[in-house]
Design a protein around this motif. Structure first.
Motif, mmCIF file in Angstrom:
data_model
loop_
_atom_site.group_PDB
_atom_site.id
_atom_site.type_symbol
_atom_site.label_atom_id
_atom_site.label_comp_id
_atom_site.label_asym_id
_atom_site.label_seq_id
_atom_site.Cartn_x
_atom_site.Cartn_y
_atom_site.Cartn_z
ATOM 1 N N LEU B 134 39.882 38.258 42.719
ATOM 2 C CA LEU B 134 38.947 39.377 42.950
ATOM 3 C C LEU B 134 38.898 39.726 44.439
ATOM 4 C CD1 LEU B 134 35.454 39.561 41.298
ATOM 5 C CD2 LEU B 134 35.705 40.148 43.673
ATOM 6 N N VAL B 135 38.911 38.701 45.262
ATOM 7 C CA VAL B 135 38.785 38.921 46.708
ATOM 8 C C VAL B 135 40.011 39.643 47.270
ATOM 9 C CG1 VAL B 135 38.661 37.729 48.941
ATOM 10 C CG2 VAL B 135 37.188 37.017 47.075
ATOM 11 N N VAL B 136 41.197 39.315 46.764
ATOM 12 C CA VAL B 136 42.410 39.911 47.339
ATOM 13 C C VAL B 136 42.868 41.165 46.601
ATOM 14 C CG1 VAL B 136 43.214 37.688 48.227
ATOM 15 C CG2 VAL B 136 44.020 38.475 46.004
ATOM 16 N N SER B 137 42.081 41.645 45.644
ATOM 17 C CA SER B 137 42.497 42.823 44.867
ATOM 18 C C SER B 137 42.668 44.045 45.763
ATOM 19 C CB SER B 137 41.449 43.147 43.800
ATOM 20 O OG SER B 137 41.389 42.138 42.851
ATOM 21 N N THR B 138 43.675 44.853 45.425
ATOM 22 C CA THR B 138 43.900 46.051 46.223
ATOM 23 C C THR B 138 43.312 47.303 45.596
ATOM 24 O OG1 THR B 138 45.980 46.487 45.135
ATOM 25 C CG2 THR B 138 46.079 45.214 47.164
ATOM 26 N N ASN B 139 42.928 47.244 44.368
ATOM 27 C CA ASN B 139 42.333 48.443 43.784
ATOM 28 C C ASN B 139 41.263 48.064 42.768
ATOM 29 O OD1 ASN B 139 43.467 48.449 40.960
ATOM 30 N ND2 ASN B 139 45.370 48.409 42.144
ATOM 31 N N LEU B 140 40.471 49.048 42.399
ATOM 32 C CA LEU B 140 39.310 48.764 41.557
ATOM 33 C C LEU B 140 39.700 48.304 40.155
ATOM 34 C CD1 LEU B 140 36.795 51.569 42.533
ATOM 35 C CD2 LEU B 140 36.500 49.140 42.853
ATOM 36 N N PHE B 141 40.821 48.818 39.637
ATOM 37 C CA PHE B 141 41.230 48.391 38.301
ATOM 38 C C PHE B 141 41.560 46.894 38.300
ATOM 39 C CE2 PHE B 141 42.108 52.955 37.727
ATOM 40 C CZ PHE B 141 41.436 53.156 36.536
ATOM 41 N N GLU B 142 42.305 46.499 39.334
ATOM 42 C CA GLU B 142 42.671 45.087 39.445
ATOM 43 C C GLU B 142 41.417 44.238 39.655
ATOM 44 O OE1 GLU B 142 45.323 44.349 42.668
ATOM 45 O OE2 GLU B 142 45.414 42.202 42.309
ATOM 46 N N MET B 143 40.543 44.758 40.502
ATOM 47 C CA MET B 143 39.318 44.014 40.778
ATOM 48 C C MET B 143 38.478 43.868 39.501
ATOM 49 S SD MET B 143 36.394 44.834 43.585
ATOM 50 C CE MET B 143 36.846 43.893 45.017
ATOM 51 N N TYR B 144 38.482 44.908 38.695
ATOM 52 C CA TYR B 144 37.703 44.861 37.456
ATOM 53 C C TYR B 144 38.221 43.759 36.531
ATOM 54 C CZ TYR B 144 35.354 46.328 33.205
ATOM 55 O OH TYR B 144 34.589 46.343 32.072
ATOM 56 N N GLY B 145 39.553 43.618 36.498
ATOM 57 C CA GLY B 145 40.131 42.563 35.667
ATOM 58 C C GLY B 145 39.655 41.185 36.096
ATOM 59 N N PHE B 146 39.725 40.911 37.383
ATOM 60 C CA PHE B 146 39.263 39.609 37.878
ATOM 61 C C PHE B 146 37.745 39.486 37.758
ATOM 62 C CE2 PHE B 146 43.398 39.673 40.130
ATOM 63 C CZ PHE B 146 43.885 38.468 39.651
ATOM 64 N N TRP B 147 37.076 40.609 37.898
ATOM 65 C CA TRP B 147 35.607 40.645 37.750
ATOM 66 C C TRP B 147 35.210 40.111 36.375
ATOM 67 C CZ3 TRP B 147 32.014 42.505 41.332
ATOM 68 C CH2 TRP B 147 30.757 42.860 40.854
ATOM 69 N N GLU B 148 35.947 40.570 35.361
ATOM 70 C CA GLU B 148 35.654 40.115 34.001
ATOM 71 C C GLU B 148 36.052 38.656 33.810
ATOM 72 O OE1 GLU B 148 33.880 41.548 31.898
ATOM 73 O OE2 GLU B 148 33.756 43.530 32.753
ATOM 74 N N LEU B 149 37.136 38.254 34.473
ATOM 75 C CA LEU B 149 37.553 36.856 34.344
ATOM 76 C C LEU B 149 36.504 35.906 34.928
ATOM 77 C CD1 LEU B 149 41.394 36.737 35.110
ATOM 78 C CD2 LEU B 149 40.227 36.126 33.011
ATOM 79 N N VAL B 150 35.935 36.258 36.089
ATOM 80 C CA VAL B 150 34.894 35.376 36.631
ATOM 81 C C VAL B 150 33.675 35.378 35.705
ATOM 82 C CG1 VAL B 150 35.585 35.509 39.067
ATOM 83 C CG2 VAL B 150 33.905 37.113 38.201
ATOM 84 N N GLY B 151 33.438 36.514 35.045
ATOM 85 C CA GLY B 151 32.336 36.570 34.077
ATOM 86 C C GLY B 151 32.570 35.619 32.903
ATOM 87 N N VAL B 152 33.807 35.594 32.432
ATOM 88 C CA VAL B 152 34.140 34.693 31.318
ATOM 89 C C VAL B 152 33.988 33.244 31.757
ATOM 90 C CG1 VAL B 152 36.042 33.891 29.862
ATOM 91 C CG2 VAL B 152 35.661 36.321 30.154
ATOM 92 N N CYS B 153 34.496 32.929 32.958
ATOM 93 C CA CYS B 153 34.382 31.543 33.465
ATOM 94 C C CYS B 153 32.914 31.164 33.622
ATOM 95 C CB CYS B 153 35.102 31.401 34.802
ATOM 96 S SG CYS B 153 36.874 31.595 34.674
ATOM 97 N N SER B 154 32.111 32.114 34.106
ATOM 98 C CA SER B 154 30.682 31.853 34.260
ATOM 99 C C SER B 154 30.068 31.547 32.893
ATOM 100 C CB SER B 154 30.010 33.073 34.895
ATOM 101 O OG SER B 154 28.626 32.964 34.830
#
Lengths: 108, 665
Positions: B134-154
């Motif tokens: 999420l931190v190194v993402s270059t665009n919002l779509f990519e960031m959204y993907g990692f955003w959801e992954l951290v949500g799943v891990c949480s």
């Protein structure tokens, strides 16, 4: 007592939680699942020593890095958004600076 | 590699379980392997992050690097993934890897006898990889993907002890509330793409500068060009209002992820997870991702003229200030040690959003930086107390732990003083919070006043916690003991930056004493547009310090000196304000009431109406009645007489011929 005791709760444990719940904070109701912790890594094992060493090294390195950071007295030129300033004179870009110079300067 | 290694470690552990069964998790060798893989991966990431930060610090010309790879290309749309490393990213990488490394070391002691030891490490690794992605993402779509992954891990980690009903309910609550925010976030991303697609090369909608050889354009330029060409108008049909709408939709994601009102209700319940998780995810990293997103996507939140006087940033500041105050008032009366800290996290995240909202970009990010260290330490200290007291979390059953848990107590005191903005000597929280309070006051005295009041409340509830846990007589039943070295070593390690990070990175002699605007080292490295230069406003410094000292003093009188009988005067009387705070402003009741009394009945009535009238009456019965009726009519045409059929055919041929004649003439 350790963590699996929380799940391996006996009746005393349950009663303690019942009293705890009476204060209205939160419930600790849970199923009585018998769990086996398996083989436990002992305290003061080589694994522990290794992790403690890693902890000390990590914090030393972090503080060295922050020592370098501390010496920055002038802007490094890498701030987020600063490129907009750099592009202002570039004819290939139609954009004006998105952020005026004073926007983050507060006369505190 | 920083991102990939934790993923590799996490998947390797999980794959081992899948291949050989869950009994593998009970073996000592496998536990050691899982721990070594997980800690090793994050340790390598930590070293790399430090190297990156050191390189950017010493060689400013390196600043900013991104690489994009086309992932999905079609005629009118291209989606890239990649990585971006600039100053903002480098500092976040260091925060995430440092906290993650120390939490994983602490975990070894905390979860030593838990049967899910190896599984826990696998989740930790997956979370760390997702957060770094999420931190190194270059665009919002990519960031959204990692955003959801951290949500799943949480979700997985809150429900780690899934056999507890409360943990199962808490992880579900966190998941559902975050989906509400993420829905708005996704709509915002799609609208943003719709608004700027003419200028978007597909790669760097979030990132900073176009790289040679790539087609990406930076976010600020994209928006400026779109605005200048009035391209936002036809695309979305509401020129002036479209960007604030997009920004606010995107802000719904951070509101949920960073537990800002009204989407904050999941965070205190998330404390059902193991304490290392509370420290890593729900104090230092994942909840800070919302702040990071607003900082990273800052151009979206600016006004069309590029200034910070925008509707979106005003909303960000208002939400932050409200949450900071509300959470602080709730923390005053809670009795669960972890939940007090959880409410404190909500409150401090509010400070960060106020910082960003009033244009003090560097100050907001600096508070994120310092808060990560001292709040992670406070949570780990609370875990040590819980461990030392055999899983007691009620602070009314604690007390007098200063002697038996001396190291933990010192670390907790440092964290408490830091978050309270203790000025003598000034710890890290003093510097970062003061910058935000000053900036907020100059933007709006109301905002500044709320933050100063909140600073006083913060000092009160944190020192209340400290006095109730570590001083006085022990009120519990079990014998307390200090935690093993592997658990207190990370506390001591985190105490160091909690003590000195503020002075090292937040202090500039010129701005403090020489009446000349100057940026501090942190602000010189991380800034938006221009470094945050200021002359320190001593009035604000004194005001917030005095508020904090008053809070400490009142807590001292109530819970240490006991010159004020708090229980007799306030708790036993159960006044409305006390109950309002104790019941967390009745947010849960409000949501339950809305769901049970409004949403469910309305939905129930709606679907029943739709089902009984539209589906049953119109679609099902209507079709059969229509069929019956038409059959009744048409049956009279079936006479069985050849002459009659010939007459009908002749009639229709004549009609068609006549129509053809009319159209040709």
């Amino acid at each position: 007592m350790s963590h699996q005791d929380h799940s391996n709760c006996n009746h005393d444990h349950e009663h303690k939680h019942a009293a705890h719940d009476a204060h209205g904070d939160h419930d600790h109701d849970h199923d009585h699942v018998a769990v086996d912790p398996g083989e436990v890594i002992a305290e003061k094992s080589p694994q522990d020593q290794m992790l403690i060493g890693a902890c000390a090294i990590a914090m030393t390195l972090l503080m060295i890095c922050m020592g370098t950071w501390m010496q920055i007295a002038t802007p490094t030129g890498g701030g987020h958004g600063e490129h907009v300033e750099h592009q202002a004179g570039d004819a290939s870009h139609k954009a004006e600076p998105a952020v005026p110079a004073e926007h983050e300067t507060h006369a505190h | 590699m920083i991102v990939a290694l934790p993923f590799f470690a996490g998947f390797a552990i999980i794959s081992s379980f899948l291949l050989t069964g869950p009994k593998l998790g009970a073996k000592r060798w496998f536990k050691t392997l899982a721990m070594c893989l997980s800690v090793g991966a994050v340790a390598i990431g930590f070293l790399h992050s430090l190297c990156i930060l050191q390189a950017l610090l010493t060689q400013p010309m390196l600043s900013g690097y991104q690489q994009n790879f086309d992932w999905f290309v079609c005629e009118n749309f291209k989606l890239s993934v990649g990585f971006l490393v600039d100053n903002l990213c480098a500092s976040m990488l260091v925060v995430v890897t440092t906290i993650s490394l120390l939490v994983q070391i602490y975990t070894h002691g905390y979860m030593r006898e838990d049967p899910g030891y190896a599984r826990f490490y696998s989740y930790l690794s997956l979370f760390t990889g997702s957060m770094l992605g999420l931190v190194v993402s270059t665009n919002l779509f990519e960031m959204y993907g990692f955003w959801e992954l951290v949500g799943v891990c949480s979700y997985l980690l809150i429900g780690f002890w899934f056999y507890k009903d409360s943990a199962a309910a808490a992880c579900l609550k966190a998941f559902v509330v975050n989906r509400v925010g993420d829905f708005g976030f996704l709509i915002g991303i799609l609208l943003l793409y719709l608004a700027t697609k003419d200028y978007w090369g597909g790669g760097t909608i979030l990132a900073f500068l176009p790289q040679l050889g790539t087609t990406g354009a930076d976010m600020g330029s994209v928006l400026s060009m779109a605005l200048q060409d009035h391209k936002l108008t036809p695309e979305l049909a509401f020129l002036a209002t479209s960007m604030p709408l997009i920004a606010l939709l995107i802000f719904m994601g951070p509101m949920a992820k960073s537990a800002q009102a009204p989407l904050h209700i999941w965070l205190p319940d998330a404390m059902e997870g193991p304490t290392p998780i509370s420290a890593l995810i729900h104090a230092a990293t994942m909840v800070a991702a919302g702040v990071y997103l607003v900082a990273r996507a800052y151009p979206i939140f600016l006004a069309p003229d590029g200034s910070t006087n925008s509707i979106a940033l005003s909303v960000v500041a208002a939400v932050g200030a409200f949450t900071a105050f509300m959470a602080a008032t709730i923390a005053l009366t809670q009795f669960d040690i972890k939940r007090v800290l959880a409410w404190s996290t909500c409150s401090q995240l509010g400070y960060m959003f106020v910082g960003l909202g009033v244009g003090a970009y560097g100050a907001g990010m600096f508070h994120l930086f310092t808060h990560a260290f001292f709040k992670a330490m406070l949570f780990l200290c609370s875990g040590a107390v819980i461990h030392g007291l055999h899983h007691e979390q009620d602070i009314r059953k604690m007390g007098g732990l200063w002697k038996p848990m001396n190291i933990t107590a010192w670390c907790f005191l440092i964290g408490t003083a830091s978050i309270s903005g203790w000025p003598f000597p000034p710890l890290s929280g003093f510097f970062s919070k003061d910058e935000i309070v000053s900036a907020a006051w100059h933007q709006s005295p109301i905002l500044g006043g709320i933050l100063i009041l909140t600073a006083g409340l913060t000092a009160f509830y944190m020192f209340r916690l400290f006095f109730l846990v570590f001083t006085g007589e022990y009120r519990g039943n079990t014998k307390a003991h200090e935690v093993p070295v592997v658990m207190w070593a990370p506390l001591v390690a985190l105490a160091v930056p909690s003590l000195v990070a503020g002075f090292m990175l937040g202090f500039n002699k010129t701005s403090f004493f020489e009446n000349t605007p100057a940026a501090n080292p942190f602000g010189s490295f991380i800034y938006w547009g221009h470094p945050h230069q200021e002359v320190v406003d001593w009035t604000m410094v004194i005001a917030s310090s005095v508020a904090g000292l008053i809070g400490v003093g009142v807590a001292y009188m109530m819970y240490y000196a006991r010159t004020i009988n708090f229980h007799k005067d306030i708790v036993e009387k159960q006044g409305p304000l006390y109950l309002f705070s104790l019941n967390k402003w009745y947010w849960d009741e409000l949501y339950l009431g809305l769901v049970n009394k409004v949403f469910l009945p309305v939905f129930d009535k709606t679907w029943k109406t739709l089902d009984s009238i539209f589906v049953d009456q119109i679609i099902v019965n209507g079709t059969s009645i229509f069929t019956l009726a038409t059959g009744e009519v048409l049956k009279y045409t079936q006479t069985g007489k050849g002459q009659y059929y010939a007459l009908v055919i002749f009639f229709w041929v004549a009609v068609i011929a006549w129509l053809a004649f009319l159209t040709t003439t």
